[in-house]
Design an enzyme around this catalytic site. Structure first.
Site, PDB file in Angstrom:
ATOM      1  NE  ARG B 209       1.737   1.955 -11.849  1.00 46.45           N
ATOM      2  CZ  ARG B 209       2.102   1.869 -13.194  1.00 46.45           C
ATOM      3  NH1 ARG B 209       3.275   2.501 -13.586  1.00 46.45           N
ATOM      4  NH2 ARG B 209       1.836   0.853 -13.920  1.00 46.45           N
ATOM      5  CG  HIS B 210      -0.273  -2.158  -8.479  1.00 46.42           C
ATOM      6  ND1 HIS B 210       0.454  -2.931  -9.506  1.00 46.42           N
ATOM      7  CD2 HIS B 210      -1.107  -1.353  -9.412  1.00 46.42           C
ATOM      8  CE1 HIS B 210       0.117  -2.674 -10.689  1.00 46.42           C
ATOM      9  NE2 HIS B 210      -0.798  -1.395 -10.705  1.00 46.42           N
ATOM     10  CG  ASN B 216       1.720  -4.173 -14.100  1.00 48.75           C
ATOM     11  OD1 ASN B 216       1.699  -4.091 -12.967  1.00 48.75           O
ATOM     12  ND2 ASN B 216       0.980  -3.201 -14.764  1.00 48.75           N
ATOM     13  NE  ARG B 260      -3.522  -3.835 -10.965  1.00 49.32           N
ATOM     14  CZ  ARG B 260      -4.751  -3.605 -11.337  1.00 49.32           C
ATOM     15  NH1 ARG B 260      -5.718  -4.402 -10.948  1.00 49.32           N
ATOM     16  NH2 ARG B 260      -5.290  -2.576 -12.160  1.00 49.32           N
ATOM     17  CD  GLU B 280      -5.367   2.713 -12.988  1.00 48.41           C
ATOM     18  OE1 GLU B 280      -5.921   3.608 -12.495  1.00 48.41           O
ATOM     19  OE2 GLU B 280      -4.348   2.783 -13.480  1.00 48.41           O
ATOM     20  CG  HIS B 346      -4.566   0.810  -9.338  1.00 48.14           C
ATOM     21  ND1 HIS B 346      -4.211  -0.463  -9.678  1.00 48.14           N
ATOM     22  CD2 HIS B 346      -5.332   0.891  -8.270  1.00 48.14           C
ATOM     23  CE1 HIS B 346      -5.096  -1.201  -8.641  1.00 48.14           C
ATOM     24  NE2 HIS B 346      -5.462  -0.301  -7.675  1.00 48.14           N
TER      25      HIS B 346
END
Lengths: 394, 394
Positions: B209-210, B216, B260, B280, B346
């Site tokens: 993932r980023h 987040n 991201r 995403e 994502h």
């Protein structure tokens, strides 16, 4: 293109050209017959096409070279894909094309059209050749006979594309059989996908937006609102129109997944199919806003959209360009479907689909007029569509 | 499946089965060799496979019928697609299969695997046959020799699928050539698209993932936020790891279009490619909300999502099931790509891709654990992948 006359080369070539252009590749068709008629005049009888006719042969080679020159000139300047629509039935002619492609740094792909159905060939001759300027001075039956002789000249020298001739697609009997050699790149795959769906059946198609929704009344974008009272009246009128219209007896109705198209189609007594790919353009963070809201709250978005409405993508939403990619399965389903169609959609998504059907420029699609409460009827002709617009509710 | 032994039938069959299952078709593979070993025991030398060996022939037919019985039983109860993975190299055997299909109302499609490259066949024998339980009692060279003899028995009776044998796909030399007969329905088209991309090259793939984003930190869904300070540290660590890791020297980096993932990959000195299909999951009207917000403001959505997280579609957004359809071009690009890959994605979109790579059940994909700041390394084995997880930031 490769193939004997009257195998449907031009039909397939035009379909491919329209599909590739719509999908964003700058594509142009170069038809050798058009160059011949311009350079040498029309009205050549079959003797001109005999492989024994040295003078005819030299003239035809000169025409081919002129068309190829124009084609490479265009590829150098503006083009992504060019389609050279000619018989190219001899290996020598294809070698010439391949050599020129190599020296220009262009990748050649031969698309050979083969038809083993004599009735099909006869129908193609009667439909597309008899009216050709080549036969302005002959009766229909004389034209058919002369064209059969022309085919026989080509058939006597025909060499199908060989295994050692590089990359090719053989499209046999309207796609009942396909042979693919080294067709792996994006363009090749796009062609195969299209050809697998191209059934060559002609049918009318009617397009309409959903009836007015509650959000149309308050000028809000997107969402999944119900029909307004006026939208419900349109739904009634549309159902009446379809039921009374003989040409729409076998129609299949396509809607999006959104309530306003399903409600609009709900009273039509015809088979219905839902395509999520027909949902309206996703306006991302602008869903539920009016254009006035956007100008006020997100002025930089309003400016970016005004600058390039085709490429502008709503944040977390879609652009018209994205819509084209999303609508591909609908276009392929249309090409595959034998029955006439009524599509109940939305403004942006219908602009994109209409642009495909009419062979218009994709960049112009944000400006196509698709008014509410209007039925657009597209009737197929040999190579394109005619259009009529019917206002069902004033 | 149709084809001589060691042409890669099982490799292609397993790839197809995994792809179809992932795309939502209930698919199962029935391997005749497995049935033979269960019913008759392993360790048959080549004489058993000779067409001259009447007893062996009867036993092999009994095995084929048992496998077919199981297959039809499964299709009747639970299945959409079954793949019968056996040589099926004689017309008589294929006629038997076609007749049974007809009486069961099942559409047969023959997929014939042809390989004309001797070195390729030799490699397949050494890699997949020598270790077979059939050869537990032989040395590698003895096993290769016996297997060559087995192939010769099949080759002596081999009849390639004929033009009059219904619908077929011939997959020749790893897809360098394909011949398609009546492959127009959705399943057939899906197979062709997959086979055109299947290059059969093995490579490692790393997923992550980023790094942590500003959203987040505040538990907000979706959007297009920048990395947080901690996310930027992860980006540095990731770049160091890639640069120091010899196996990642030729890696290509794939990101989504969102900031991201692009920021996370920005310091990696490797070629980068952006796929909007890796964006995403679109949370529609819930973008920018936290899960607590959703429970409070849209409780019916929270309930519907908890009930079926796989099929639940955010209003004006996507479901996990929708994501599978969207991610198809990424899966095809993966199959086509010869180089090792690092995918910076994502949570939801990586769950979907990981499910494909591991051949797991698609309905389970919303529950796959893909933590932040962790690199997942998948290394290919003959028919599947091994997995390692590396926490780059505690």
């Amino acid at each position: 293109m490769v193939g004997l006359p009257a195998r449907g080369k031009t039909y397939v070539a035009r379909k491919i050209a329209r599909y590739l252009s719509w999908s964003g590749r700058r594509t142009r068709l170069f038809n050798a017959g058009d160059y011949r008629r311009v350079m040498l005049g029309a009205q050549h009888t079959h003797e001109f096409f005999s492989p024994e006719n040295a003078e005819g042969k030299a003239s035809r080679l000169a025409v081919a070279k002129a068309a190829l020159d124009e084609m490479f000139k265009w590829l150098r300047l503006d083009g992504d894909v060019s389609i050279y629509d000619a018989t190219n039935t001899t290996r020598a002619r294809r070698d010439l094309i391949r050599e020129q492609c190599e020296s220009e740094g262009v990748r050649p792909l031969f698309v050979e059209i083969i038809c083993t159905n004599e009735a099909e060939i006869e129908a193609t001759i009667r439909e597309t050749k008899v009216a050709s300027p080549d036969y302005a001075f002959l009766s229909a039956d004389e034209a058919v006979q002369d064209f059969r002789n022309r085919i026989a000249h080509y058939a006597s020298a025909y060499e199908p594309v060989g295994e050692d001739e590089g990359d090719f697609i053989k499209y046999i009997d309207k796609g009942a059989k396909l042979i693919l050699k080294n067709v792996h790149d994006d363009l090749g795959q796009q062609l195969v996908r299209f050809l697998l769906n191209l059934r060559g059946t002609r049918k009318s198609i009617w397009l309409t937006r959903h009836g007015e929704s509650m959000w149309n009344r308050s000028n809000l974008i997107g969402g999944d609102p119900d029909l307004s009272p006026s939208g419900r009246i349109f739904a009634d009128r549309l159902a009446e129109f379809v039921n009374e219209h003989e040409a729409m007896r076998d129609v299949v109705v396509w809607t999006s997944m959104l309530k306003r198209t399903i409600q609009t189609a709900s009273k039509i007594a015809r088979p219905q199919q839902v395509f999520h790919q027909l949902d309206e353009i996703n306006a991302g963070i602008c869903e539920g806003m009016s254009y006035a809201d956007i100008r006020q709250k997100l002025p930089e978005e309003a400016v970016a959209r005004a600058r390039d409405k085709f490429r502008y993508r709503y944040p977390r939403g879609e652009s018209y360009q994205d819509l084209i990619e999303r609508v591909v399965p609908v276009v392929l389903a249309y090409e595959r479907e034998p029955r006439p169609l009524l599509v109940v959609g939305h403004q942006a998504v219908l602009r994109v689909f209409y642009t495909y059907l009419m062979g218009a420029s994709p960049e112009g699609c944000p400006h196509v007029s698709i008014p509410l409460h209007t039925l657009i009827e597209l009737s197929p002709r040999i190579y394109d569509c005619s259009e009529e617009r019917i206002a069902l509710l004033q």
